[in-house]
Design a protein around this motif. Structure first.
Motif, short mmCIF file in Angstrom:
data_model
loop_
_atom_site.label_atom_id
_atom_site.label_comp_id
_atom_site.label_asym_id
_atom_site.label_seq_id
_atom_site.Cartn_x
_atom_site.Cartn_y
_atom_site.Cartn_z
N PHE A 233 0.78 -1.04 0.24
CA PHE A 233 0.37 0.03 0.15
C PHE A 233 0.69 1.35 -0.10
CE2 PHE A 233 -3.28 -3.27 1.73
CZ PHE A 233 -3.97 -2.77 0.63
N SER A 234 2.17 0.82 0.15
CA SER A 234 3.25 2.71 0.53
C SER A 234 3.28 3.29 -0.95
CB SER A 234 4.33 2.53 1.04
OG SER A 234 4.80 1.33 -0.38
N GLY A 235 3.06 4.51 -0.87
CA GLY A 235 2.72 5.03 -1.75
C GLY A 235 1.55 5.79 -2.83
N PRO A 260 3.21 13.32 11.25
CA PRO A 260 4.29 14.22 10.97
C PRO A 260 5.38 14.09 10.44
CG PRO A 260 3.15 14.92 12.52
CD PRO A 260 2.86 13.42 12.67
N ILE A 261 6.02 14.77 9.39
CA ILE A 261 7.33 15.03 9.24
C ILE A 261 8.29 15.94 10.29
CG2 ILE A 261 8.78 16.07 7.27
CD1 ILE A 261 6.07 16.37 5.54
N PRO A 278 3.02 6.53 3.79
CA PRO A 278 4.11 5.70 3.84
C PRO A 278 3.89 4.29 4.39
CG PRO A 278 3.30 6.88 5.28
CD PRO A 278 2.13 7.30 4.34
N ALA A 279 5.45 3.63 4.54
CA ALA A 279 5.13 2.37 5.22
C ALA A 279 4.56 2.12 6.07
CB ALA A 279 6.53 1.69 4.13
N ASN A 280 4.23 1.36 6.56
CA ASN A 280 4.00 0.83 8.07
C ASN A 280 2.62 1.50 8.25
OD1 ASN A 280 5.57 -1.41 7.66
ND2 ASN A 280 7.39 0.24 9.15
#
Length: 773
Positions: A233-235, A260-261, A278-280
């Motif tokens: 699912f990442s991306g 948050p970044i 993102p991943a996870n």
């Protein structure tokens, strides 16, 4: 000599109370301590939900601590659950008793409130003292408390070691109950759907039941779960992931957890638009069981892309799944204590990561020309109140958090209408609140009903006027919490007076809410709902038509006719009171049988199985009981429910309200304006507009995918006519709620769809006329 003392020794040993021992925990097994209001009813409701089979591997021992020994019924219940339940006699205020039940080792301590107490403030004060005692004994204890009144939440913030980031949480019954009812004003039946989502139920459909009951029951079996999404699912954008989950995995993905970044606290983002995952990422799902949700973790694009049967999506041997960077799948309903939960300022909805949508540069977008249509003020505002809403002079304002519409404080006198003024005010598409209260009744916190209807993700002209019919003496005491919220009027009258109800055009309202602040008498608790039931039956018995003035003089507004999300604006009013949309709050579940004269519900039927509850016309505070278990197993679920229900109340806002000075206004900045960018609950009709093609026998999956792709709307359920053969719909031919229908569920032209709508920056209601399919 010794022989003489034997009877005394026997006496001493024999008189050792049965429930005075010490708890011995088994190694590797967690336990929780439950205290507060411990009775047969409260314990049986709690255990039924806590130990439900749909929860995965509940290996938790439940320890009850109460001052008095259990009665016969409760003792029998404890013996039936002897492997998981233990009872101890003692006081939570006593350090020795806290040691006996090992509060310092407990996974959590739960405090149950008596929802039917005569003095809610005293009940809350006693329970807050219990929290203080436990926190004083062990600061690290995780505590989940039920509170009756919203204003008492502030006292919890005074406890130095109270920390929601460590898992402490409060379930405020008044806040959630009135929040559920408020959402039902925007999308009738929504309260029922949400209540069924967080209660653990297993449905058993049967050919003997009516078709509508089987459809409804299937939805009641759905619950909310969390699970980590697989690397496949990442991306993806949220819409792509949600579509994949629904079409391929047969799961409904509602929201995701966003980190948050800048490394701040994680926040929950409901149906976010355009940001990449993102991943996870942790996802929030609606599904029938924890087992189903694991598909989201097991899904692998390489192995499962061509799999047609979702049940075959099992763990595969791909390297990228096995060699993930130390990540382990999140167990559904894991307590997730280690994760700080919500960014204070930006809970509820993620801001756009790539900033592709323009921010407002701090300029209010509300132009005076939009406010006045055809030279008239917005429908539902009396001429003598127009000065309060003259936005040409004051500019549109939000509160300091940017979450709610705000107006300078007005005195209650400025908002009181008499019967003649009300009749002269052209009220339509408004919310009527029928409120029973004595001048000294405990405050119910009407702010919690009005604030979700004033969320900043509505444009100002979309806000529904709220007209409260009740005793002004009581409302004066509530007023300081309402004085900063726009579009409120008060009619000093009685909800049982037909003349008062006609004056506020109850037949043209979008929702009539019936509430009582009166304290139930101890002698016969079943009579607690007498006023609410009488008011409900009174409205149903009314007829409208020539008796009231014609409403053609309102001027025609084509804009409102094109609306999505509000299917009832500018409709001709119903002729009979039975068709007035209504929601009645009940104290006592069993009284639901008196609301609908034409239903055949057995008096012993559980509330969630009764027709008025299935139709969304009744709500009882008892349905919130199961939130205690839900919060223990999955704290994020409560955060998600609260953000959906309250319209965006954040911890920051609660600190402001705890000051007691009410909502503060704030100047609009790009930051506060960005807080409007969060989704809201809506209801869309399939009878007209571009979605009408789906009402012609298409499948639910087609509607789900098209709504998500074309409009960013997430479909979460249907509101269907009970009598499917009806082709002409008067205002409320009875409808019932279907939560998350199966993908191949056939649609009807008369269906209405529950959706989570993204915020529209254009200054108009969400309307298909602006969007091409």
């Amino acid at each position: 000599k010794f022989a003489q003392t034997i009877p005394e020794i026997v006496d001493l040993i024999g008189s050792h109370p049965k429930y005075m021992g010490w708890f011995t925990s088994q190694k590797g097994r967690r336990h929780i301590v439950v205290c507060g209001h411990i009775t047969y009813e409260s314990v049986s409701h709690f255990l039924k939900d806590f130990l439900h089979e749909d929860r995965e591997d509940v290996d938790v021992e439940v320890v009850f601590l109460h001052r008095t020994p259990p009665g016969l019924e409760l003792e029998g219940l404890i013996k039936r659950h002897f492997t998981t339940v233990t009872f101890f006699q003692g006081s939570i205020m006593n350090t020795v008793d806290l040691q006996r039940v090992k509060v310092h080792e407990a996974d959590a301590c739960l405090v149950l409130a008596n929802k039917y107490c005569p003095d809610p403030d005293a009940e809350d004060a006693a329970n807050i003292m219990r929290v203080i005692s436990m926190k004083n004994y062990c600061e690290e204890s995780r505590i989940i408390i039920q509170l009756m009144q919203y204003h008492n939440k502030a006292y919890l913030l005074n406890i130095p070691s109270w920390d929601w980031k460590q898992g402490d949480d409060v379930i405020c019954l008044a806040e959630l109950k009135l929040g559920f009812i408020a959402q039902s004003c925007l999308a009738p039946g929504f309260s029922t759907m949400m209540a069924n989502l967080f209660a653990m139920r297993s449905f058993i459909t049967s050919p003997d039941m009516a078709a509508w009951q089987n459809d409804y029951l299937q939805g009641t079996g759905c619950e909310m779960y969390t699970e980590t999404l697989s690397p496949s699912f990442s991306g993806m954008t949220f819409s792509q992931a949600s579509e994949l989950c629904f079409v391929k995995l047969k799961l409904l993905l509602l929201a995701i957890e966003v980190k948050p970044i800048d490394g701040g606290d994680t926040k929950i983002s409901i149906n976010p638009q355009s940001s990449k995952m993102p991943a996870n990422t942790v996802g929030f799902f609606i599904a029938q069981s924890a087992e189903e949700v694991k598909r989201a973790w097991f899904y692998c694009k390489a192995c499962h892309e061509d799999v047609k049967d979702e049940n075959l999506i099992k763990k595969c041997k791909c390297k990228h799944l096995a060699n993930k960077t130390g990540a382990t799948p999140a167990t559904p309903f894991s307590a997730a204590l280690s994760k700080p939960l919500l960014n204070i300022k930006n809970s509820v909805m993620a801001k756009e990561e790539n900033g592709s949508k323009p921010v407002m540069n701090g300029r209010p977008t509300n132009k005076p020309a939009d406010q006045q249509k055809n030279g008239k003020m917005e429908v539902g505002i009396a001429d003598d109140q127009a000065k309060d809403f003259d936005f040409a002079k004051t500019e549109m304002k939000y509160d300091s958090t940017g979450m709610f519409h705000w107006t300078p404080a007005r005195s209650i006198e400025d908002c009181i209408l008499d019967r003649n003024q009300a009749a002269m005010t052209v009220l339509n598409g408004h919310v009527v609140v029928c409120l029973f209260a004595d001048p000294d009744s405990p405050l119910i916190g009407l702010r919690n009903l009005v604030m979700p209807l004033r969320a900043s993700n509505f444009h100002y002209h979309e806000l529904k006027h709220v007209v409260i019919v009740g005793a002004v003496d009581y409302l004066r005491r509530e007023w300081k919490t309402l004085q900063n919220l726009p579009k409120i009027s008060v009619l000093n009258g009685s909800p049982l007076s037909r003349a008062d109800l006609r004056a506020v055009n109850v037949n043209l309202c979008d929702m009539c809410v019936i509430l009582s602040a009166k304290v139930p008498s101890n002698d016969d608790p079943t009579l607690a709902d007498k006023e609410a039931i009488l008011a409900s039956l009174n409205i149903k018995a009314m007829t409208f038509g020539d008796i009231i003035t014609n409403i053609e003089s309102m001027g025609d507004s084509k804009d409102a006719l094109n609306n999505m999300g509000d299917t009832t604006v500018k409709r001709p009013g119903p002729i009979y009171g039975t068709n007035v949309p209504m929601i009645t709050e009940l104290v006592n579940d069993s009284n639901v049988q008196f609301l609908d004269q034409d239903d055949d519900d057995d008096p012993d039927t559980e509330l969630y199985l009764t027709q008025p509850f299935a139709c969304g016309t009744a709500f009882a505070v008892s349905v919130l009981d199961s939130l205690m278990s839900t919060t223990y197993f999955n704290q994020n679920a409560l955060t998600l429910i609260r953000s959906l229900i309250t319209g965006g109340a954040t911890p920051e806002l609660e600190i402001i309200l705890a000051e007691g000075a009410g909502l503060r206004g704030g100047y609009s900045t790009p930051d506060t304006l960005s807080h409007r960018d969060r989704c809201r609950v809506g209801q869309i009709s399939l009878s007209d507009g571009p979605l009408a093609t789906f009402g012609e026998g298409r499948k639910y999956q087609d509607l789900f995918v098209a709504s998500l792709r074309n409009y960013g709307m997430l479909c979460i359920g249907l509101y269907r006519l009970r009598d499917a053969a009806l082709t002409t719909v008067d205002a409320t031919s009875k409808r019932y709620v279907i939560t998350n229908p199966p993908f191949d569920f056939g649609l009807l032209p008369t269906d209405q769809v529950y959706v989570l709508l993204p915020f529209e920056r254009k200054q108009s209601r969400f309307s298909f006329s602006e969007t091409e399919v």
